[in-house]
Design a protein around this motif. Sequence first.
Motif, PDB file in Angstrom:
ATOM      1  N   ILE A 336      35.384  46.799  35.374  1.00 31.88           N
ATOM      2  CA  ILE A 336      36.762  46.352  35.600  1.00 31.88           C
ATOM      3  C   ILE A 336      36.713  44.916  36.148  1.00 31.88           C
ATOM      4  CG2 ILE A 336      38.776  46.767  37.096  1.00 31.88           C
ATOM      5  CD1 ILE A 336      38.097  49.755  36.890  1.00 31.88           C
ATOM      6  N   MET A 339      38.661  40.691  40.064  1.00 35.96           N
ATOM      7  CA  MET A 339      39.791  40.569  40.986  1.00 35.96           C
ATOM      8  C   MET A 339      40.447  41.929  41.252  1.00 35.96           C
ATOM      9  SD  MET A 339      42.949  38.087  41.648  1.00 35.96           S
ATOM     10  CE  MET A 339      42.309  36.724  40.922  1.00 35.96           C
ATOM     11  N   LEU A 341      38.923  44.752  41.180  1.00 36.41           N
ATOM     12  CA  LEU A 341      38.017  45.452  42.086  1.00 36.41           C
ATOM     13  C   LEU A 341      38.268  45.010  43.524  1.00 36.41           C
ATOM     14  CD1 LEU A 341      34.554  45.433  40.259  1.00 36.41           C
ATOM     15  CD2 LEU A 341      36.344  47.160  40.221  1.00 36.41           C
ATOM     16  N   ALA A 346      39.648  45.541  49.177  1.00 40.22           N
ATOM     17  CA  ALA A 346      40.407  45.155  50.374  1.00 40.22           C
ATOM     18  C   ALA A 346      41.186  46.358  50.927  1.00 40.22           C
ATOM     19  CB  ALA A 346      41.360  44.019  50.030  1.00 40.22           C
TER      20      ALA A 346
ATOM     21  N   LEU B  28      50.223  43.938  41.781  1.00 41.37           N
ATOM     22  CA  LEU B  28      49.054  43.055  41.638  1.00 41.37           C
ATOM     23  C   LEU B  28      48.044  43.651  40.667  1.00 41.37           C
ATOM     24  CD1 LEU B  28      48.074  41.699  45.183  1.00 41.37           C
ATOM     25  CD2 LEU B  28      49.519  40.651  43.444  1.00 41.37           C
ATOM     26  N   TYR B  29      47.792  44.963  40.832  1.00 37.94           N
ATOM     27  CA  TYR B  29      46.795  45.605  39.972  1.00 37.94           C
ATOM     28  C   TYR B  29      47.228  45.569  38.504  1.00 37.94           C
ATOM     29  CZ  TYR B  29      44.433  49.394  37.535  1.00 37.94           C
ATOM     30  OH  TYR B  29      43.764  50.131  36.602  1.00 37.94           O
ATOM     31  N   ASP B  32      47.176  42.037  36.996  1.00 43.70           N
ATOM     32  CA  ASP B  32      45.808  41.602  36.717  1.00 43.70           C
ATOM     33  C   ASP B  32      45.257  42.332  35.496  1.00 43.70           C
ATOM     34  OD1 ASP B  32      43.497  40.044  37.489  1.00 43.70           O
ATOM     35  OD2 ASP B  32      42.567  41.981  37.953  1.00 43.70           O
ATOM     36  N   ARG B  47      47.460  34.227  39.233  1.00 45.30           N
ATOM     37  CA  ARG B  47      47.347  33.753  40.613  1.00 45.30           C
ATOM     38  C   ARG B  47      48.730  33.408  41.162  1.00 45.30           C
ATOM     39  NH1 ARG B  47      42.380  32.344  42.385  1.00 45.30           N
ATOM     40  NH2 ARG B  47      41.586  31.571  40.417  1.00 45.30           N
ATOM     41  N   TRP B 101      46.140  41.191  53.576  1.00 40.94           N
ATOM     42  CA  TRP B 101      44.714  41.463  53.393  1.00 40.94           C
ATOM     43  C   TRP B 101      44.389  41.714  51.919  1.00 40.94           C
ATOM     44  CZ3 TRP B 101      40.370  40.635  55.706  1.00 40.94           C
ATOM     45  CH2 TRP B 101      39.236  41.411  55.452  1.00 40.94           C
ATOM     46  N   THR B 102      45.229  42.527  51.267  1.00 41.50           N
ATOM     47  CA  THR B 102      44.928  42.845  49.863  1.00 41.50           C
ATOM     48  C   THR B 102      45.244  41.667  48.940  1.00 41.50           C
ATOM     49  OG1 THR B 102      47.028  44.047  49.855  1.00 41.50           O
ATOM     50  CG2 THR B 102      45.063  45.372  49.845  1.00 41.50           C
ATOM     51  N   PRO B 105      42.011  38.273  47.753  1.00 43.47           N
ATOM     52  CA  PRO B 105      41.246  37.972  46.531  1.00 43.47           C
ATOM     53  C   PRO B 105      41.935  36.963  45.623  1.00 43.47           C
ATOM     54  CG  PRO B 105      41.222  40.324  46.964  1.00 43.47           C
ATOM     55  CD  PRO B 105      42.148  39.712  47.973  1.00 43.47           C
ATOM     56  N   LEU B 106      43.283  36.888  45.669  1.00 40.34           N
ATOM     57  CA  LEU B 106      44.004  35.914  44.837  1.00 40.34           C
ATOM     58  C   LEU B 106      43.567  34.495  45.148  1.00 40.34           C
ATOM     59  CD1 LEU B 106      47.649  37.290  45.077  1.00 40.34           C
ATOM     60  CD2 LEU B 106      46.307  37.078  42.991  1.00 40.34           C
ATOM     61  N   LEU B 109      38.968  34.325  44.371  1.00 37.92           N
ATOM     62  CA  LEU B 109      38.157  34.832  43.257  1.00 37.92           C
ATOM     63  C   LEU B 109      38.668  34.338  41.911  1.00 37.92           C
ATOM     64  CD1 LEU B 109      37.587  38.507  44.384  1.00 37.92           C
ATOM     65  CD2 LEU B 109      35.840  36.760  44.045  1.00 37.92           C
ATOM     66  N   PRO B 110      37.769  34.195  40.931  1.00 36.67           N
ATOM     67  CA  PRO B 110      38.221  33.890  39.564  1.00 36.67           C
ATOM     68  C   PRO B 110      38.968  35.104  39.021  1.00 36.67           C
ATOM     69  CG  PRO B 110      35.876  34.383  39.601  1.00 36.67           C
ATOM     70  CD  PRO B 110      36.322  34.330  41.024  1.00 36.67           C
ATOM     71  N   THR B 111      39.931  34.865  38.130  1.00 32.78           N
ATOM     72  CA  THR B 111      40.835  35.956  37.768  1.00 32.78           C
ATOM     73  C   THR B 111      40.214  37.026  36.893  1.00 32.78           C
ATOM     74  OG1 THR B 111      41.698  34.423  36.158  1.00 32.78           O
ATOM     75  CG2 THR B 111      43.049  34.847  38.083  1.00 32.78           C
ATOM     76  N   ALA B 113      36.943  37.395  35.685  1.00 31.06           N
ATOM     77  CA  ALA B 113      35.490  37.534  35.582  1.00 31.06           C
ATOM     78  C   ALA B 113      35.139  39.011  35.514  1.00 31.06           C
ATOM     79  CB  ALA B 113      34.825  36.895  36.785  1.00 31.06           C
ATOM     80  N   PRO B 114      34.196  39.357  34.633  1.00 27.79           N
ATOM     81  CA  PRO B 114      33.841  40.774  34.545  1.00 27.79           C
ATOM     82  C   PRO B 114      33.210  41.256  35.828  1.00 27.79           C
ATOM     83  CG  PRO B 114      32.319  39.442  33.268  1.00 27.79           C
ATOM     84  CD  PRO B 114      33.399  38.524  33.738  1.00 27.79           C
ATOM     85  N   GLY B 115      33.617  42.437  36.256  1.00 24.27           N
ATOM     86  CA  GLY B 115      33.096  42.971  37.513  1.00 24.27           C
ATOM     87  C   GLY B 115      32.071  44.043  37.262  1.00 24.27           C
ATOM     88  N   SER B 116      30.894  43.651  36.790  1.00 26.56           N
ATOM     89  CA  SER B 116      29.858  44.668  36.610  1.00 26.56           C
ATOM     90  C   SER B 116      28.538  44.113  37.109  1.00 26.56           C
ATOM     91  CB  SER B 116      29.751  45.077  35.143  1.00 26.56           C
ATOM     92  OG  SER B 116      29.536  43.939  34.363  1.00 26.56           O
TER      93      SER B 116
END
Lengths: 852, 117
Positions: A336, A339, A341, A346, B28-29, B32, B47, B101-102, B105-106, B109-111, B113-116
């Motif tokens: 996923i 961002m 994640l 958070a 947000l989720y 994104d 963003r 807090w949540t 990440p905005l 972090l890059p928007t 980018a693969p998260g693996s």
Amino acid sequence: MQLPPISLGCNSPMTDMVTSPADDDTRRDAERKQLGRIWAPPSGWRIISAVNNTIVGYFYIGAAFLFFLLAGILALLMRTQLAVPSNTLLSPDTYNQIFTMHGTVMMFLFAVPAVEAMGILLLPQMLGARDLPFPRLGAFAFWAYFIGGLVFFGTLFFELAPSGGWFMYPPLTSTRFSPGIGADFWLLGIGFIEISAIAGAIEIIVGVLRTRAPGMTLGRMPMFAWTMLIFATMIVFAFPAVILATIMLELERAFGWPFFIAEKGGDALLWQHLFWFFGHPEVYIIFLPAAGMVSMIVATMARTPLVAHNLIVVALIATGFFSFGLWVHHMFTTGIPVMSLSFFSAASMAVAIPSGIQVFAWIATIASGRLQLATPALFILGFLFIFTLGGLTGVMVAMVPFDWQAHDTYFVVAHLHYVLVGGMVFPLFAAIYYWAPALSRTPLSETLGRWSFCLMFLGFNVAFLPMHLLGLWGMPRRVYTYPAEMGWQTLNLVATAGAFTLAAGVAVFLVDLIRNLRPSVSEHAGNVWSAGTLEWMPGHVFGPRSIPGVESRYPLWHQANLQQESETGRHYLPSAPTGGRETIVTSPIEALPQYLLRLPGPGWSPFLAAAFTAAFFMLLTVKWVTVATACGLLAIAFILIWTWSNDPEPVGEVDIGCGVAAPAYMSGPASPAWWATVIVMLVAGSLYLSFVFSYLYLWTVAPKSWPAAGAPLVPIANAWGAAALLVAAGGAMLAANTALAFNRAGCAVLVCASAAALVLALGLEVSGHLATGLRPEASGYAALVYLASALQLEVVAAIVVIALVVLARLACGRLSHARRVTFETLALLTYYAVGQGLLGLLLVHGFPRGIG
Amino acid sequence: MKARPRSMLEFIMALNGPIVWAAHFFFLYLADALACSGPGLASETIRWIGATATVVALALTFLSLRIARATCGRGSRTAEAEQHFSFAPPLIVLSMVAILWTSIPLLVLPTCAPGSV
């Protein structure tokens, strides 16, 4: 109706002023005998037809503990297998079945039912009610769970148990990789046990909000009741997601609807989203009631009111919400975008704040009082140590880069056991030691309790602390053995020794139960801890002798003579004004007495309905479709028998004590039936929103083939026709509501017309899709299109059955403008079906056109 | 004195803080997910959309806090029996912290980018 002022203490009933003491004694004696006769439980084997909370609560907690022992034995088998490298005690497939069943049974058949059982057992006494508002629903929930659970566990002895892990990820659990019926047992068995959990949740929500003793405002409500309210509300929103997921996977396995098959436009990750949208809140669903028990026990053991009561309520509500924003942290390694994640990472860290608030409040309470170091307090201290460690490793795995390293290793096994055993099992043992004197003729043994605690605490830490290291050294989860050269054997042997020490602690507890626990509905050991809440008042089979007017959070500490006044019948409902089982319904916020709810007595229909419901689902698994269908029909028949006696004849106002007169019948938005129906609608709505999410999710996976492979769309005229029929169904129901006042025949016709319009709308929709040649087996898209109709069918089928009941009641004179609860249930569900149907049409017909 | 029973609607209104948090979080989720899955928005716009949503959410919670303080009073000064919704103000403050807090990440972090691994 006369409403009393906010202070609802009740010290000088008028009756005491005008009668002599001798007359009073005679009257009180007669009242007590009458209550005892009305609430007398069935004797002998007929006890299984009992429905009141005390008896069903005992069954419930006993059954949950049985499953705890069974799943614990499975854990010992696993630890024995892993004690030495290259062990051949268990075959790989048997090991897979055992770890799957261990997780599934612990989560679904022990943890959730155990806390629900504590709620059913304790809440009425704690709230000062004679019973919760839907006793037969509570009995149905228990029997469905117990019978279904036993059959489900029995599959293990026939090598038929599921083996895909407790979270059942496809494609491993698809027919391709799990061709046997083990996965079907999981999907159908667990699916319907969740329905039983929802039934219990309805009982608890309405019970907590509407059957509190007069004067027990939200601000005075015991913390355990707060946690049970939040627990049950979370079930309403979390469980439908996994129910939908199980429906989808079973449809895929049985009929080839490819929701999770990538080559047909499905996606296996959709299962993970749906499962964890349930699965993560599930952790807090288990933990929050345990936290409620801790709050109750800490205050008593420290002999001081809970510090920061208000902030603990804040923490509980915040945890309830935040826990729905954590599910993707189980999916950090699935690719996923980073961002997304991070949002979940958070939120996973943020949820530590409310948990921290509670932990500090408990420590402050202990510090501000003088802790009595009895067995319940020992288990609480053990809980604080273990749960806090589990929370800290939780924050570690909430960080995405760390999770990438620790994922699927024994570090996660250690973390989840520290959270779950620390957060739920230790508090539950504390609770059993703490509340045993309120439920049993004799308390449990302090000596055995201390032994049990020491062995369990030591055993647990010896078993699970080394697993953190094993995980960091790379030992993966769910492996049936490992080679000696990995260097994991010493710690594994230590962990196994710890597991057996833990089991020895549980065995000592079991001995204590056998030697000392003597459950009773009327003779209790008494308030041995000098606690301050209502469940410690002298108990009877009918609950409190008279329902006390509450003026404090700890009424037994702050209201002198309350117990004596209640015992001599000087408070609310000292008798049975309508001659049957009753309890007082109060307003949800201030607990002002509103009316007298008449409750049903023992009966066989909940037990038989539950048995046939279990048979229906289990026989479907082994594909005995005809017998299963017969059982399903019998289940509906027994539910109808049970509902026939609902909604009794309205009677006028009656004296409920303390000089208050209240009606003994209520319909409309103030009635518990209305509340229960609204909660059912919330469950159905949550399930449907999970479907909408699934639809949009699969679209984001394959947006370029939507509709899949150029499948033709149904002409828009069909959709407009179905929408018009739905609106007509709603209109007919509105008109029926008006007609009920003056024209019963007209009302019956309109009810028929409304149900017929719903059926026709569904028929038009399905026939439209069939006419275009679209088939659900063709693609993920097609399967979702038909799933919309399948979900609508569920609701419409229920409405048709209830409409038939309404017609029968109209014909028999059991439904009128005044006696209208059954009709209101039908009307509410019809309006819901209209709304759901319109949303479905918008999605299925509007969305593909909108994006096209 | 006759007391007026309060409705469940008032109870639900007292949960404004975490309700706004939930709406903001899911927005947000979803934004994104749409931005990065191909069919939806251009990825960099997320963003700005997220930042706007955060400002709106904070404004709503601030407004809720003002209303809650006006209607609930300060919990510690009110009689226990009347503390029906005294949990609302601290709950809103906690929700504001969680919203902020949540949203972090905005900023960092890059928007897409693969998260693996």
